[in-house]
Design an enzyme around this catalytic site. Structure first.
Site, short mmCIF file in Angstrom:
data_model
loop_
_atom_site.label_atom_id
_atom_site.label_comp_id
_atom_site.label_asym_id
_atom_site.label_seq_id
_atom_site.Cartn_x
_atom_site.Cartn_y
_atom_site.Cartn_z
N ARG A 1 90.83 42.01 20.73
CA ARG A 1 90.44 43.55 21.39
C ARG A 1 88.96 43.81 20.90
NH1 ARG A 1 94.22 46.44 23.31
NH2 ARG A 1 92.95 48.45 23.23
N GLU B 1 86.21 25.09 37.80
CA GLU B 1 86.36 24.99 36.32
C GLU B 1 87.68 25.26 35.67
OE1 GLU B 1 84.38 29.57 35.96
OE2 GLU B 1 84.63 28.28 34.53
N LYS C 1 83.09 29.07 26.25
CA LYS C 1 83.30 30.50 26.54
C LYS C 1 81.55 30.96 26.75
CE LYS C 1 84.19 34.42 28.26
NZ LYS C 1 84.57 34.62 29.64
N CYS D 1 88.73 48.50 21.44
CA CYS D 1 88.79 48.10 20.16
C CYS D 1 90.15 48.29 19.67
CB CYS D 1 88.12 49.42 19.46
SG CYS D 1 86.52 49.61 19.85
N HIS E 1 75.43 22.09 60.02
CA HIS E 1 74.15 21.25 59.84
C HIS E 1 74.35 20.22 58.67
CE1 HIS E 1 72.20 24.51 61.77
NE2 HIS E 1 72.70 25.41 61.12
N LYS F 1 85.64 29.37 40.00
CA LYS F 1 86.85 29.75 39.33
C LYS F 1 87.68 28.39 39.55
CE LYS F 1 86.09 32.10 36.87
NZ LYS F 1 84.66 32.57 37.19
N GLU G 1 81.77 32.21 43.92
CA GLU G 1 82.45 32.61 42.90
C GLU G 1 83.98 31.98 42.84
OE1 GLU G 1 83.88 33.77 38.99
OE2 GLU G 1 81.93 33.22 39.73
N ASN H 1 89.35 54.27 19.94
CA ASN H 1 89.37 53.23 20.78
C ASN H 1 89.11 54.14 22.14
OD1 ASN H 1 89.35 51.08 22.62
ND2 ASN H 1 91.83 51.07 22.84
N GLY H 2 88.17 53.70 22.85
CA GLY H 2 87.72 54.33 24.07
C GLY H 2 86.40 54.77 24.17
N TRP I 1 84.77 47.04 19.33
CA TRP I 1 84.12 46.07 20.39
C TRP I 1 83.00 47.14 20.73
CZ3 TRP I 1 83.77 41.46 21.97
CH2 TRP I 1 82.98 41.27 23.40
C1 AGP Z 1 82.37 31.65 34.27
O1 AGP Z 1 83.86 31.46 34.25
C2 AGP Z 1 81.90 30.30 33.16
N1 AGP Z 1 82.55 31.02 31.79
C3 AGP Z 1 80.41 30.13 33.02
O2 AGP Z 1 79.96 29.95 34.33
C4 AGP Z 1 79.67 31.57 32.69
O3 AGP Z 1 79.69 32.42 33.68
C5 AGP Z 1 78.32 31.15 32.32
O4 AGP Z 1 78.43 30.31 31.24
C6 AGP Z 1 77.40 32.37 31.80
O5 AGP Z 1 77.95 33.13 30.62
P1 AGP Z 1 77.51 34.53 30.35
O6 AGP Z 1 77.98 35.46 31.33
O7 AGP Z 1 78.07 35.03 28.95
O8 AGP Z 1 75.88 34.43 30.26
#
Ligand code: AGP
Length: 609
Positions: A27, A489, A604, A2, A505, A486, A482, A100-101, A74
């Protein structure tokens, strides 16, 4: 995570508090509030929602005064609501606290205070602090705060106002950041530099176990035991944008470096200090009720799905319950076999991803129990699930998820251990060995982060390519997926992740001279097999960057570059091996001049199906 602010001076404190909170909204932004000394005494205004909601209420009924504290939240304990917003007061409304914590022993303290006649109004851990201070107040607010913090366990930065001593603001730091801003005839506190930068560049940065008593005339610094301390004034030369990123260039870079703290916070209060066993009060089910779950389904999207892959292996290995994992957008349309003995785990950083929410609703419609693992306590996924285990990574601003992913891994480890503990599938010695190793992860992540410079160089080389592969086996394959996401994207390089044994294969046909391959070889039991797959791609001319455990000298013989990560248990290695891949993607995106925090075509939180 927070944001808290405080002001003691002669100017309009409401205005200064609100301006400070605006700078701290990164935050936390699910609710906010202020407490100000007005001619009527200590008055509090707070509201659920973005800061603008509170601002509107204050415009209608302003709080006129020159001393105050403020908070933007938060949520960790208690969903976002007016009553759970900070500041929290005691029953007499004479003590007001922002925090905060996380107070780990708040339930125990709350029981004691209720038994002593205190009445609580919120679900938060923080409200305990104001009642505790009130119960200990004997004419000296500083002493009462010192005695209260002695009773509190956990992480906290707090600011306290009391009607008994209206010209004093008392602030304490333990494991959550807190700074004091120095002015002429006025002084400030803040969780972070952006909160006070408009007013002063001279600050004291409090360390753990330190407190400050602010008045208009000065700032007294002491330990929580009451011993006076002297501190250097730190002169801040950052601009606001840099300050919000705590001196990092991008939120993604900041969030990568926040992972040690995110691990500590997500483990906080969930591993018994003495016994080393796991506590998960968020799952109020008896071993018999847990034993009734004959299968587990994990549903998620993107990075959360990749955390789920580690979760699947972890739960199956530790608790011996069959786990299926599905991409949420596929789940409900495949007519999944679900019944009331199915536990569905929905994983989502934002808690608002439409595909995951739809999968959750479908699972509930078919009679399953749903457990949510999310970073946003008040989110839709959290509200609609039967049980919620929050990751305490704090707000994640960059679109590319990093600290939320790794905090989800930590929750899956805790969940796997808790199920094993409850079902008796692992003995306590083993559980303690794993929780012991988990507690060492934050420092080990710091070790990996020290190699950022070298990873930057490798990333700049890789950023010149348009096609690239990641390979690994077992947990390494889940992490390779993963790492590849990264990179894709934020650098816009086309990369694919493969189970190392699968290449021959078909995909091996794509390997030609100079094609970069990122190979993870951290699983001892699969090491030799992985090396033989690496030799297959090397033979076709690939440039291989390998990731191996500390102390390994074999991998270097088969790859062009090798990076070593600290050794931990194979089960926990993803929490370390993904870090170099996050940095690789970050620096490759930077080398390509992309908008690291807001990559093209992405959001996001994806709230449409
Ligand atoms: C990951 O870096 C991306 N922003 C995206 O794949 C994300 O993980 C996905 O949209 C799921 O989002 P969420 O965890 O908020 O559900």
């Amino acid at each position: 995570m927070c944001g808290i602010v405080g002001y003691v001076g002669n100017r309009d404190s409401q205005k200064i508090l609100i301006e400070g909170l605006k700078k701290l909204e990164y935050r936390g932004y699910d609710s906010a509030g202020v407490a100000v000394f007005t001619e009527k005494g200590l008055e509090v205004r707070k509201a659920k929602g973005r800061l603008a909601v509170l601002e509107e209420r204050l415009n209608e009924k302003p709080l006129v005064g020159t001393i105050g504290i403020g908070h933007t939240r938060w949520a960790t304990h208690g969903k976002p609501s007016d009553v759970n917003s900070h500041p929290h007061t005691d029953s007499s409304l004479k003590i007001s606290v922002v925090h905060n914590g996380i107070i780990e022993n708040f339930l125990q303290l709350k029981e004691e205070l209720i038994a002593a006649g205190h009445t609580f109004v919120s679900e938060t851990d923080t409200e305990v602090i104001s009642h505790l201070i009130a119960s200990l107040y004997k004419g000296d607010i500083v002493k009462a705060v010192q005695q209260a913090v002695k009773r509190m366990r956990g992480a906290y930065a707090i600011a306290v106002l009391s009607e008994f001593e209206p010209d004093k603001l008392v602030a304490v730091r333990l494991a959550s950041p807190l700074i004091v801003g120095l002015g002429r005839g006025e002084n400030f506190i803040g969780s972070d530099i952006p909160a006070i930068l408009e007013h002063t560049r001279d600050v004291f940065i409090l360390s753990d176990g330190e407190m400050a008593v602010l008045t208009r005339d000065g700032v007294e610094l002491m330990t929580v035991e009451g011993n006076p301390i002297r501190k250097e004034v730190f002169r801040v030369d950052w601009d606001i944008a840099t300050a919000e990123k705590a001196g990092y260039d991008h939120f993604m870079q900041k969030e990568i470096h926040e992972q040690p703290q995110a691990y500590r916070d997500t483990m906080r209060g969930r591993i018994d200090e003495n016994g080393g066993l796991v506590k998960l009060p968020e799952i109020p089910l008896s071993p018999e009720e847990l034993r009734a779950f004959s299968r587990i389904h994990i549903v998620a999207c993107g990075t959360a799905f990749h955390a789920g892959m580690v979760g699947k292996h972890t739960i199956e290995r530790l608790a011996r319950i069959p786990v299926e994992i599905d991409i949420a957008s596929e789940y409900r349309y495949r007519d999944p076999i679900i019944d009331r003995d199915t536990l569905v785990i929905a994983v989502s950083q934002s808690g608002e991803t439409a595909d995951t929410l739809a999968a959750l609703r479908e699972a509930k419609r078919r009679g399953a129990k749903v457990l949510a693992i999310t970073n946003v306590v008040g989110s839709s996924v959290a509200r609609e699930a039967d049980y919620v285990i929050p990751t305490w990574a704090g707000p994640e601003i960059a679109v590319a998820s990093t600290k939320a992913y790794t905090s989800q891994l930590i929750v899956f480890y805790l969940l796997g251990l808790y199920l094993a503990q409850s079902l008796g599938t692992q003995d306590e010695a083993f559980i303690r060995e794993v929780t012991g190793a988990m507690r060492r992860l934050p420092e080990q992540v710091e070790e990996v982060l020290k190699q950022a410079g070298r990873i930057k160089r490798i990333a700049e080389d890789i950023s010149r390519h348009q096609n690239l592969f990641f390979i690994g086996r077992g947990f390494d394959y889940a992490v390779a997926l993963e790492g590849s996401l990264k990179l894709k994207e934020i650098s816009y390089i086309h990369s694919e992740a493969y189970a190392a044994g699968e290449l021959k294969h078909g995909t091996l046909a794509l390997i030609e001279e100079g094609v970069p391959v990122i190979a993870l070889a951290t699983q001892d039991a699969l090491f030799e097999k992985t090396v033989s797959n690496i030799i297959e791609v090397k033979a076709r001319g690939a440039y291989v960057f390998g990731i191996a455990n500390e102390g390994d000298s074999e991998l270097a013989k088969s790859v062009d570059e090798v990076l070593h990560i600290p050794r931990t248990l194979p089960l926990l290695t993803p929490a370390l091996s993904v870090i170099p891949l996050q940095l690789l993607a970050y620096y490759a995106s930077l080398a390509r001049g992309n908008d690291v925090d807001k990559p093209r075509n992405l959001a996001k939180s994806v709230t449409v199906e």
